[in-house]
Design an enzyme around this catalytic site. Structure first.
Site, PDB file in Angstrom:
ATOM      1  N   CYS A  12       0.861  -1.178   0.000  1.00  0.00           N
ATOM      2  CA  CYS A  12       0.000   0.000   0.000  1.00  0.00           C
ATOM      3  C   CYS A  12       0.902   1.234   0.000  1.00  0.00           C
ATOM      4  O   CYS A  12       2.121   1.131   0.153  1.00  0.00           O
ATOM      5  CB  CYS A  12      -0.927  -0.003   1.215  1.00  0.00           C
ATOM      6  SG  CYS A  12      -0.034   0.129   2.792  1.00  0.00           S
ATOM      7  N   HIS A  42       5.056  -5.557   8.896  1.00  0.00           N
ATOM      8  CA  HIS A  42       4.966  -6.957   9.301  1.00  0.00           C
ATOM      9  C   HIS A  42       5.284  -7.879   8.119  1.00  0.00           C
ATOM     10  O   HIS A  42       4.404  -8.438   7.459  1.00  0.00           O
ATOM     11  CB  HIS A  42       3.560  -7.261   9.839  1.00  0.00           C
ATOM     12  CG  HIS A  42       3.393  -6.874  11.270  1.00  0.00           C
ATOM     13  ND1 HIS A  42       2.174  -6.645  11.847  1.00  0.00           N
ATOM     14  CD2 HIS A  42       4.314  -6.680  12.259  1.00  0.00           C
ATOM     15  CE1 HIS A  42       2.341  -6.317  13.116  1.00  0.00           C
ATOM     16  NE2 HIS A  42       3.631  -6.326  13.385  1.00  0.00           N
ATOM     17  N   HIS A  75       3.629   1.206  11.957  1.00  0.00           N
ATOM     18  CA  HIS A  75       2.501   1.117  12.891  1.00  0.00           C
ATOM     19  C   HIS A  75       2.594   2.137  14.018  1.00  0.00           C
ATOM     20  O   HIS A  75       1.672   2.255  14.826  1.00  0.00           O
ATOM     21  CB  HIS A  75       2.434  -0.291  13.493  1.00  0.00           C
ATOM     22  CG  HIS A  75       2.064  -1.332  12.490  1.00  0.00           C
ATOM     23  ND1 HIS A  75       2.839  -2.454  12.266  1.00  0.00           N
ATOM     24  CD2 HIS A  75       1.022  -1.434  11.638  1.00  0.00           C
ATOM     25  CE1 HIS A  75       2.275  -3.194  11.325  1.00  0.00           C
ATOM     26  NE2 HIS A  75       1.181  -2.590  10.928  1.00  0.00           N
ATOM     27  N   HIS A 122      -1.566  -5.877  18.996  1.00  0.00           N
ATOM     28  CA  HIS A 122      -1.011  -5.447  17.718  1.00  0.00           C
ATOM     29  C   HIS A 122      -0.249  -4.142  17.927  1.00  0.00           C
ATOM     30  O   HIS A 122      -0.667  -3.280  18.699  1.00  0.00           O
ATOM     31  CB  HIS A 122      -2.129  -5.265  16.695  1.00  0.00           C
ATOM     32  CG  HIS A 122      -1.651  -5.033  15.299  1.00  0.00           C
ATOM     33  ND1 HIS A 122      -1.213  -3.807  14.853  1.00  0.00           N
ATOM     34  CD2 HIS A 122      -1.523  -5.876  14.243  1.00  0.00           C
ATOM     35  CE1 HIS A 122      -0.850  -3.906  13.583  1.00  0.00           C
ATOM     36  NE2 HIS A 122      -1.016  -5.150  13.199  1.00  0.00           N
ATOM     37  N   GLU A 124       0.120  -1.475  16.188  1.00  0.00           N
ATOM     38  CA  GLU A 124      -0.617  -0.230  15.918  1.00  0.00           C
ATOM     39  C   GLU A 124      -1.568   0.099  17.060  1.00  0.00           C
ATOM     40  O   GLU A 124      -1.687   1.259  17.470  1.00  0.00           O
ATOM     41  CB  GLU A 124      -1.402  -0.345  14.605  1.00  0.00           C
ATOM     42  CG  GLU A 124      -2.180   0.923  14.285  1.00  0.00           C
ATOM     43  CD  GLU A 124      -3.094   0.799  13.090  1.00  0.00           C
ATOM     44  OE1 GLU A 124      -4.079   1.550  13.023  1.00  0.00           O
ATOM     45  OE2 GLU A 124      -2.835  -0.067  12.224  1.00  0.00           O
ATOM     46  N   THR A 159      -6.223   0.477  11.519  1.00  0.00           N
ATOM     47  CA  THR A 159      -6.330   0.610  10.062  1.00  0.00           C
ATOM     48  C   THR A 159      -6.654  -0.692   9.341  1.00  0.00           C
ATOM     49  O   THR A 159      -7.185  -0.666   8.227  1.00  0.00           O
ATOM     50  CB  THR A 159      -5.024   1.184   9.478  1.00  0.00           C
ATOM     51  OG1 THR A 159      -3.931   0.344   9.863  1.00  0.00           O
ATOM     52  CG2 THR A 159      -4.782   2.597   9.973  1.00  0.00           C
ATOM     53  N   CYS A 187      -7.939   1.718   6.795  1.00  0.00           N
ATOM     54  CA  CYS A 187      -7.251   2.181   5.588  1.00  0.00           C
ATOM     55  C   CYS A 187      -8.050   1.829   4.333  1.00  0.00           C
ATOM     56  O   CYS A 187      -8.529   0.704   4.188  1.00  0.00           O
ATOM     57  CB  CYS A 187      -5.870   1.525   5.532  1.00  0.00           C
ATOM     58  SG  CYS A 187      -4.941   1.905   4.051  1.00  0.00           S
ATOM     59  N   SER A 215       0.864 -10.483  10.059  1.00  0.00           N
ATOM     60  CA  SER A 215       0.262  -9.326   9.393  1.00  0.00           C
ATOM     61  C   SER A 215      -1.259  -9.362   9.536  1.00  0.00           C
ATOM     62  O   SER A 215      -1.925 -10.279   9.052  1.00  0.00           O
ATOM     63  CB  SER A 215       0.643  -9.319   7.908  1.00  0.00           C
ATOM     64  OG  SER A 215      -0.130  -8.377   7.197  1.00  0.00           O
ATOM     65  N   ASN A 217      -3.463  -7.368   8.133  1.00  0.00           N
ATOM     66  CA  ASN A 217      -4.182  -7.187   6.875  1.00  0.00           C
ATOM     67  C   ASN A 217      -4.138  -8.447   6.016  1.00  0.00           C
ATOM     68  O   ASN A 217      -5.102  -8.769   5.333  1.00  0.00           O
ATOM     69  CB  ASN A 217      -3.654  -5.964   6.115  1.00  0.00           C
ATOM     70  CG  ASN A 217      -2.295  -6.172   5.502  1.00  0.00           C
ATOM     71  OD1 ASN A 217      -2.174  -6.751   4.434  1.00  0.00           O
ATOM     72  ND2 ASN A 217      -1.246  -5.686   6.165  1.00  0.00           N
TER      73      ASN A 217
END
Length: 279
Positions: A12, A42, A75, A122, A124, A159, A187, A215, A217
């Site tokens: 991204c 990550h 993060h 996490h 973040e 996110t 995000c 990860s 995401n």
């Protein structure tokens, strides 16, 4: 075996930005002490590449014996950690994702008690929770609302958090008298990738997501395909593809936002080398 790539996959903009900054710092400061505060993203392959370039990986300010350049992960980190780093004479290069920075700012400025909606533990979520002098509540599931008093709260979202889980939390909170003034900082890149996977899942036999097991995401992409009833697998490299995958004829392939193009293309090449379901 036929492989169909998702329309949107891989890095991204936030990850691209972080890696570009980090690479420039390493190139322009050879011979200086350079530290990465946690994994910049990550992805073990990315982290190993930076470590092999001479950078040192740390998890706390106390690990630094000689002041140098500290690159902050995408993060983000807690405000207290940032202060400790500067107090010890380090020069900080901030690679925090702009969307995460927005979330941190919203936590700091909130006049209401804050609920961070995200995965406990996490990095973040930890950074968001550490952006306020007041107590911040982390909520990962509707069950976490059981111990929260009714009232008005500001909600800031990780996110890469699950949208179905987020909606369930908001609905459950409403029934319990927990009014969450939601600032949805999921995000857009994550949303687009999940939509692409959902579309892909309806047209293939199984989905393979290339990404790090840590990860959020990447794991959410796996979950998105499974919600569509499609078998889905998370793999970290071409050598870690489960044998079960080779039984399918048409594979949909996507990659987490921290996965380099070279990494998922090697997986694609390996899958395409399979003939008639045989390894």
């Amino acid at each position: 075996m036929k492989v169909v790539l998702a329309n949107n996959l891989g890095f991204c903009k936030g990850v691209e930005r972080a890696l570009k900054i980090a690479e420039e710092v390493l190139l322009e400061n050879k011979g200086r002490k350079i530290y990465f505060y946690g994994e910049i993203v990550h992805n073990a392959l990315v982290t190993d590449n930076f470590r092999n370039s001479g950078a040192l990986m740390i998890k706390s300010p106390e690990e630094i014996e000689e002041p140098g350049i500290v690159i902050i992960r995408a993060h983000g980190i807690q405000d207290e950690e940032r202060k400790k780093l500067t107090d010890r004479g380090n020069w900080i290069v901030d690679c925090t994702c702009p969307v995460v920075l927005k979330g941190q700012r919203l936590v700091r400025e909130s006049e209401r008690p804050v609920i961070v909606l995200g995965y406990k533990g996490h990095s973040e979520v930890i950074s968001l929770s550490g952006s306020s002098n007041s107590s911040v509540i982390v909520v990962s599931s509707p069950q976490d609302l059981d111990d929260i008093a009714p009232g008005k709260y500001r909600g800031v979202v990780q996110t890469t958090f699950s949208i179905p889980v987020l909606n369930e939390i908001i609905e459950t909170g409403s029934k319990k008298g927990i009014e969450i003034e939601l600032v949805n900082t999921i995000c857009r890149a994550s949303i687009v990738r999940r939509t692409c996977v959902e579309n892909l899942a309806g047209n293939v036999d199984a989905v393979v997501v290339v990404g790090d097991r840590h990860s959020a995401n990447a794991n959410e992409l796996v979950a998105a395909a499974k919600r569509r009833g499609c078998p889905s697998f998370l793999v970290e490299s071409e050598d870690s593809i489960p044998n079960e995958v080779f039984a399918y004829d048409i594979i949909g392939l996507t990659a987490g936002a921290s996965t380099p193009c070279s990494q998922y293309l090697k997986v694609k090449e390996r899958l395409e080398s399979i003939d008639n379901g045989q390894q």
